[in-house]
Design a protein around this motif. Structure first.
Motif, PDB file in Angstrom:
ATOM      1  N   GLY A  86       0.782  -1.226   0.000  1.00  0.00           N
ATOM      2  CA  GLY A  86       0.000   0.000   0.000  1.00  0.00           C
ATOM      3  C   GLY A  86       0.814   1.277   0.000  1.00  0.00           C
ATOM      4  N   SER A  87       2.135   1.147   0.025  1.00  0.00           N
ATOM      5  CA  SER A  87       3.008   2.325   0.046  1.00  0.00           C
ATOM      6  C   SER A  87       2.977   3.060  -1.281  1.00  0.00           C
ATOM      7  CB  SER A  87       4.440   1.883   0.357  1.00  0.00           C
ATOM      8  OG  SER A  87       5.351   2.935   0.134  1.00  0.00           O
ATOM      9  N   LYS A  88       3.128   4.386  -1.209  1.00  0.00           N
ATOM     10  CA  LYS A  88       3.303   5.124  -2.463  1.00  0.00           C
ATOM     11  C   LYS A  88       4.755   5.040  -2.916  1.00  0.00           C
ATOM     12  CE  LYS A  88       4.180   9.721  -0.504  1.00  0.00           C
ATOM     13  NZ  LYS A  88       3.769  11.138  -0.482  1.00  0.00           N
ATOM     14  N   GLY A  89       5.650   4.676  -2.005  1.00  0.00           N
ATOM     15  CA  GLY A  89       7.046   4.493  -2.355  1.00  0.00           C
ATOM     16  C   GLY A  89       7.259   3.188  -3.097  1.00  0.00           C
ATOM     17  N   LEU A  90       8.256   3.196  -3.988  1.00  0.00           N
ATOM     18  CA  LEU A  90       8.538   2.036  -4.827  1.00  0.00           C
ATOM     19  C   LEU A  90      10.000   1.629  -4.694  1.00  0.00           C
ATOM     20  CD1 LEU A  90       6.815   3.485  -8.023  1.00  0.00           C
ATOM     21  CD2 LEU A  90       5.829   1.744  -6.516  1.00  0.00           C
ATOM     22  N   LYS A  91      10.318   0.484  -5.276  1.00  0.00           N
ATOM     23  CA  LYS A  91      11.703   0.038  -5.340  1.00  0.00           C
ATOM     24  C   LYS A  91      11.935  -0.653  -6.666  1.00  0.00           C
ATOM     25  CE  LYS A  91      15.226  -2.502  -2.725  1.00  0.00           C
ATOM     26  NZ  LYS A  91      15.485  -3.308  -1.510  1.00  0.00           N
ATOM     27  N   ASP A  92      13.042  -0.320  -7.294  1.00  0.00           N
ATOM     28  CA  ASP A  92      13.443  -0.959  -8.540  1.00  0.00           C
ATOM     29  C   ASP A  92      14.020  -2.329  -8.195  1.00  0.00           C
ATOM     30  OD1 ASP A  92      14.660  -1.801 -10.877  1.00  0.00           O
ATOM     31  OD2 ASP A  92      15.516   0.160 -11.354  1.00  0.00           O
TER      32      ASP A  92
ATOM     33  N   VAL B  26      12.534   4.430  -4.829  1.00  0.00           N
ATOM     34  CA  VAL B  26      11.893   5.537  -5.544  1.00  0.00           C
ATOM     35  C   VAL B  26      10.895   6.183  -4.595  1.00  0.00           C
ATOM     36  CG1 VAL B  26      10.437   6.215  -7.493  1.00  0.00           C
ATOM     37  CG2 VAL B  26      12.164   4.416  -7.784  1.00  0.00           C
ATOM     38  N   ASP B  27      11.130   7.455  -4.270  1.00  0.00           N
ATOM     39  CA  ASP B  27      10.193   8.207  -3.440  1.00  0.00           C
ATOM     40  C   ASP B  27       9.244   8.954  -4.356  1.00  0.00           C
ATOM     41  OD1 ASP B  27      11.353   7.302  -1.140  1.00  0.00           O
ATOM     42  OD2 ASP B  27      12.397   9.172  -0.665  1.00  0.00           O
ATOM     43  N   VAL B  28       7.958   8.694  -4.199  1.00  0.00           N
ATOM     44  CA  VAL B  28       6.943   9.319  -5.050  1.00  0.00           C
ATOM     45  C   VAL B  28       6.382  10.550  -4.356  1.00  0.00           C
ATOM     46  CG1 VAL B  28       4.717   9.025  -6.203  1.00  0.00           C
ATOM     47  CG2 VAL B  28       6.364   7.123  -6.132  1.00  0.00           C
ATOM     48  N   ARG B  29       6.442  11.681  -5.027  1.00  0.00           N
ATOM     49  CA  ARG B  29       5.839  12.929  -4.551  1.00  0.00           C
ATOM     50  C   ARG B  29       4.558  13.134  -5.342  1.00  0.00           C
ATOM     51  NH1 ARG B  29       8.937  12.818  -0.206  1.00  0.00           N
ATOM     52  NH2 ARG B  29      11.161  12.843  -0.735  1.00  0.00           N
ATOM     53  N   LEU B  30       3.443  13.252  -4.662  1.00  0.00           N
ATOM     54  CA  LEU B  30       2.164  13.364  -5.344  1.00  0.00           C
ATOM     55  C   LEU B  30       1.759  14.822  -5.542  1.00  0.00           C
ATOM     56  CD1 LEU B  30       0.124  10.527  -3.587  1.00  0.00           C
ATOM     57  CD2 LEU B  30       1.228  10.468  -5.830  1.00  0.00           C
ATOM     58  N   ALA B  31       1.234  15.119  -6.713  1.00  0.00           N
ATOM     59  CA  ALA B  31       0.734  16.456  -7.012  1.00  0.00           C
ATOM     60  C   ALA B  31      -0.291  16.859  -5.956  1.00  0.00           C
ATOM     61  CB  ALA B  31       0.098  16.479  -8.395  1.00  0.00           C
ATOM     62  N   GLY B  32      -0.155  18.081  -5.466  1.00  0.00           N
ATOM     63  CA  GLY B  32      -1.069  18.577  -4.452  1.00  0.00           C
ATOM     64  C   GLY B  32      -0.562  18.411  -3.039  1.00  0.00           C
ATOM     65  N   GLU B  33       0.434  17.539  -2.823  1.00  0.00           N
ATOM     66  CA  GLU B  33       1.028  17.407  -1.500  1.00  0.00           C
ATOM     67  C   GLU B  33       1.952  18.597  -1.237  1.00  0.00           C
ATOM     68  OE1 GLU B  33       1.070  12.608  -0.661  1.00  0.00           O
ATOM     69  OE2 GLU B  33       2.917  13.548  -1.393  1.00  0.00           O
TER      70      GLU B  33
END
Length: 201
Positions: free
Chosen positions: A87-93, A100-107
């Motif tokens: 459920g994390s918005k963060g990812l890993k290759d 990979v740290d995901v920054r969401l539009a509007g945050e």
């Protein structure tokens, strides 16, 4: 210790030459998102590098919308990409091991509290193409985010240092302040003054 230092120098050299696992992850991410036609932009340290201040990092920051992130997950999770945790918005290759740290539009940057400066929609943001071939946030909005983050998150002093180094690397004039959101102008001027100090004197 000598071997460890040599390994560190080798990793740093590879990064500064754009040949590190972090760069490979950024390129793989750009290809995956491009295939899906999902708007995105690289932000954070990789974008700072693209705008002239060379420093290393251990991960990729990417700007997406929430819809873009979900589209990416549906297509690519389990196919070379995994979530940092369920459920994390963060990812890993999964290929390079790079986070990979995901920054969401509007945050909001920094402390996450509402403020006049927010992460923009990548479909509408000013972006530029890096030498490595992936889109990065343009200098003005990147500088606003770095300033707003450092102003509100005492545990992130590097963001303010990035702002100083971006001012230096791009020889920004003092009146560049007029292009910035009023929320960060006072801090920009203080850091602009700091950036004029000759470190060798």
């Amino acid at each position: 210790m000598k071997v460890q230092l040599e390994e560190v120098f080798e990793r740093v050299g590879a990064f500064l030459m754009g040949q590190s696992p972090i760069h490979e992850t950024a390129r793989r991410l750009a290809e995956a998102l491009g295939e899906l036609q999902v708007p995105f932009a690289v932000v954070g340290a990789m974008a700072v590098n693209a705008h002239g201040h060379q420093r290393t990092t251990g991960y990729v920051d990417v700007l997406l919308t929430r819809e873009g992130l979900e589209t990416f997950k549906k297509r690519w999770l389990g196919r070379g990409w995994v979530e940092k945790f369920a459920g994390s918005k963060g990812l890993k290759d999964a290929v390079t091991g790079t986070p990979v740290d995901v920054r969401l539009a509007g945050e909001f940057p920094g402390d996450g509290a509402p403020k006049p400066v927010a992460f923009p929609d990548p479909a509408q943001a000013e972006v530029e193409l890096s030498r490595s071939g992936f889109p990065v946030l343009a200098l003005r909005p990147l500088l606003e985010l770095e300033l707003a983050s450092g102003m509100t998150a005492p545990h992130r002093p590097r963001d303010l240092d990035d702002a100083i180094q971006l001012i230096r690397a791009n020889a920004l004039p003092r009146d560049y302040v007029e292009r910035l959101d009023p929320y960060v102008r006072e801090k920009f001027l203080a850091l602009w003054d700091a950036a004029q100090i000759d470190e060798d004197s």
